[in-house]
Design an enzyme around this catalytic site. Structure first.
Site, PDB file in Angstrom:
ATOM      1  N   HIS A  82       0.838  -1.204   0.000  1.00 28.32           N
ATOM      2  CA  HIS A  82       0.000   0.000   0.000  1.00 28.32           C
ATOM      3  C   HIS A  82       0.872   1.253   0.000  1.00 28.32           C
ATOM      4  O   HIS A  82       2.054   1.225   0.347  1.00 28.32           O
ATOM      5  CB  HIS A  82      -0.919   0.011   1.220  1.00 28.32           C
ATOM      6  CG  HIS A  82      -0.175  -0.098   2.511  1.00 28.32           C
ATOM      7  ND1 HIS A  82       0.555   0.944   3.053  1.00 28.32           N
ATOM      8  CD2 HIS A  82      -0.022  -1.142   3.359  1.00 28.32           C
ATOM      9  CE1 HIS A  82       1.109   0.561   4.177  1.00 28.32           C
ATOM     10  NE2 HIS A  82       0.789  -0.707   4.388  1.00 28.32           N
ATOM     11  N   ASP A 338       3.767  -4.834   3.386  1.00 25.87           N
ATOM     12  CA  ASP A 338       5.217  -5.039   3.377  1.00 25.87           C
ATOM     13  C   ASP A 338       5.598  -6.433   3.846  1.00 25.87           C
ATOM     14  O   ASP A 338       6.457  -7.095   3.266  1.00 25.87           O
ATOM     15  CB  ASP A 338       5.908  -3.980   4.238  1.00 25.87           C
ATOM     16  CG  ASP A 338       5.244  -3.789   5.599  1.00 25.87           C
ATOM     17  OD1 ASP A 338       4.189  -4.401   5.866  1.00 25.87           O
ATOM     18  OD2 ASP A 338       5.777  -3.000   6.412  1.00 25.87           O
TER      19      ASP A 338
END
EC number: 3.1.3.8
Length: 479
Positions: A82, A338
């Site tokens: 994101h 991540d």
């Protein structure tokens, strides 16, 4: 012929190089340097933010980003984190506690490295912004996502005929979904509302292997992760300096860590951060390494089970590559977190340090620098290349890994054009080395045992836009 030209030609003949490469036509008398001798990437704070700060491209090996001569990209598989965001609610709580100590001295004039506080305000408007993607400033997360989609339209637009409906895939977390939507708008433009089909994949553990966010709830290698202190000596030095400049503040090393965390997020929402200069370069280097440790031991190769988690994506993408664009499709855009990308890299066996990272000192030169791996908006792109024969390689199909827009050689498999890996070799290596996710993580037999949504997807546009307001501190949008 002038003497200088003869010398240039003689050197070129001796080395086999072109006498006229690198702008040899530029007059020899000029004093302007053709190439700068300054390389300052290592000093950029963006490389010492860990995974908290704005996106920056990976420091490359100098391999050309464009397809090698004689090659064409015919399939792309990307997973993107994101975009830039505000801190999480838990990080926000620690930040607010540290700021409370800063403001507790009730001074009318801060001094020294904190003099800017006389005019500074916290960049998080209220607690509802925690978790949200940023929408303000030049580093804004939604802007990053849109621009990335636009850039990839220019790079990979030839893989879409402008008419077919293209599915793309997001995990079910609020900010991840919004990133996917903005990327889609950037890539498809006016056609986003009709020719893109967002598929949202739940982050629930019951999804098993059919997920962009597989979990390993039986992970038995978390001891080091659970005992990380997030401290290095430089934080004590920073606390002493700031306390001496503003008596009565009584900051601890832990407070300094939380203030640096706060500073590392500020550029996500603003164009400038005075907090950056409140800490020295050495302190930022230490912070970046603490972040490296966190990812390495908690979501990377320092946890022996993470390769199995990443194998879900690596194995499914291998199937796509071997099926090719005619059978499977040419474009696969995916969006997650991540800590979903780092296990994939572990599964692929790239960027693995020769030994575990030490906890008591900075391991300079280690390949596991998170600022280069998963900054906000970080992404791993797998390219399938269709190549003609060259003097070095045969006609055939090759694979390239591209991490944050820098080509990442696949270990020792670099015999193809542009240091790519022959698909057959890539397949053999992964088939030999990928661990089994369901066995390693003891996935319930009642959960899906493999990733299927790349083949079983919807082609409706119902999820392309939000149908309700964003909730305060929205996390899992499918709760």
């Amino acid at each position: 012929m002038p003497r200088t030209s003869l010398l240039t030609l003689a050197c070129a003949l001796a080395t086999g190089a072109s006498a006229f490469s690198y702008g040899a036509a530029i007059p020899q008398s000029t004093q302007e340097k053709q190439f700068s001798q300054e390389f300052r990437d290592g000093y950029s704070i963006l490389k010492h933010y860990g995974g908290n700060g704005p996106y920056s491209e990976r420091v490359s090996y100098g391999i050309a980003r464009d397809p090698p001569t004689g090659c064409e990209v015919d399939q792309v598989i990307m997973v993107k984190r994101h975009g830039e965001r505000y801190p999480s609610p838990s990080a926000g709580k620690s930040i607010e506690e540290a700021l409370a100590k800063v403001y507790s001295i009730n001074t009318t004039e801060y001094k020294g490295d904190l003099a800017f506080l006389n005019d500074w305000t916290y960049y998080v408007p209220n607690e509802c912004y925690y978790n949200a993607e940023t929408t303000s400033g030049p580093y804004a997360g939604l802007l990053d996502a849109y621009n990335h989609g636009n850039d990839y339209k220019a790079r990979y637009g030839h893989l879409w005929n402008g008419e077919t409906v293209v599915p793309f895939f997001s995990s079910g977390y609020g900010r991840v979904i919004e990133t996917a939507r903005k990327f889609g708008e950037g890539f498809f433009g006016y056609n986003y509302s009709t020719n893109a089909a967002l598929n949202i994949i739940s982050e629930s553990e019951v999804m098993g292997a059919d997920s962009l966010t597989p979990t390993c709830d039986t992970d038995n290698d978390q001891t080091t992760c659970d005992n990380l202190t997030y401290q290095l000596p430089q934080f004590k030095v920073a606390a002493a300096r700031l306390n001496s400049q503003n008596p009565g503040m009584n900051l601890t090393a832990s407070d300094v860590y939380n203030l640096i965390v706060m500073a590392s997020f500020e550029l996500n929402a603003r164009p400038f951060s005075n907090w950056i200069n409140a800490f020295t370069q050495d302190e930022w280097v230490s912070f970046g390494y603490v972040e490296d440790l966190n990812y390495y031991y908690c979501a990377g190769p320092g946890d022996k089970n993470m390769a199995a988690v990443g194998a879900v994506y690596a194995n499914a993408s291998l199937t796509l590559l071997n099926q090719g664009p005619k059978e499977a499709g040419p474009l696969f855009f995916n969006f997650a977190h991540d800590t979903n990308i780092t296990p994939i890299l572990a599964a692929l066996g790239v960027l693995i340090p020769n030994e575990d990272l030490p906890l008591d000192r900075v391991a300079f030169g280690n390949p596991y620098s998170i600022g280069n791996i998963v900054p906000m908006g970080g992404h791993l792109t797998i390219e399938r290349l269709s190549c003609q024969a060259t003097a070095l390689s045969d006609k055939g199909t090759y694979v390239r890994l591209v991490l944050n827009e820098a080509v990442l050689p696949f270990n020792d498999c670099t015999s193809g054009p542009g240091y790519s890996c022959p698909l057959a070799n890539y397949t053999s290596i992964l088939n030999k080395n990928l661990p089994d996710y369901t066995t390693t993580c003891n996935v319930s037999a009642s959960y899906p045992q493999y990733l299927s949504f790349w083949w079983n997807y919807n082609t409706t546009t119902e999820l392309n836009y939000r149908s309700s307001p964003i909730a305060c501190q929205e996390g899992d949008a499918m709760d």
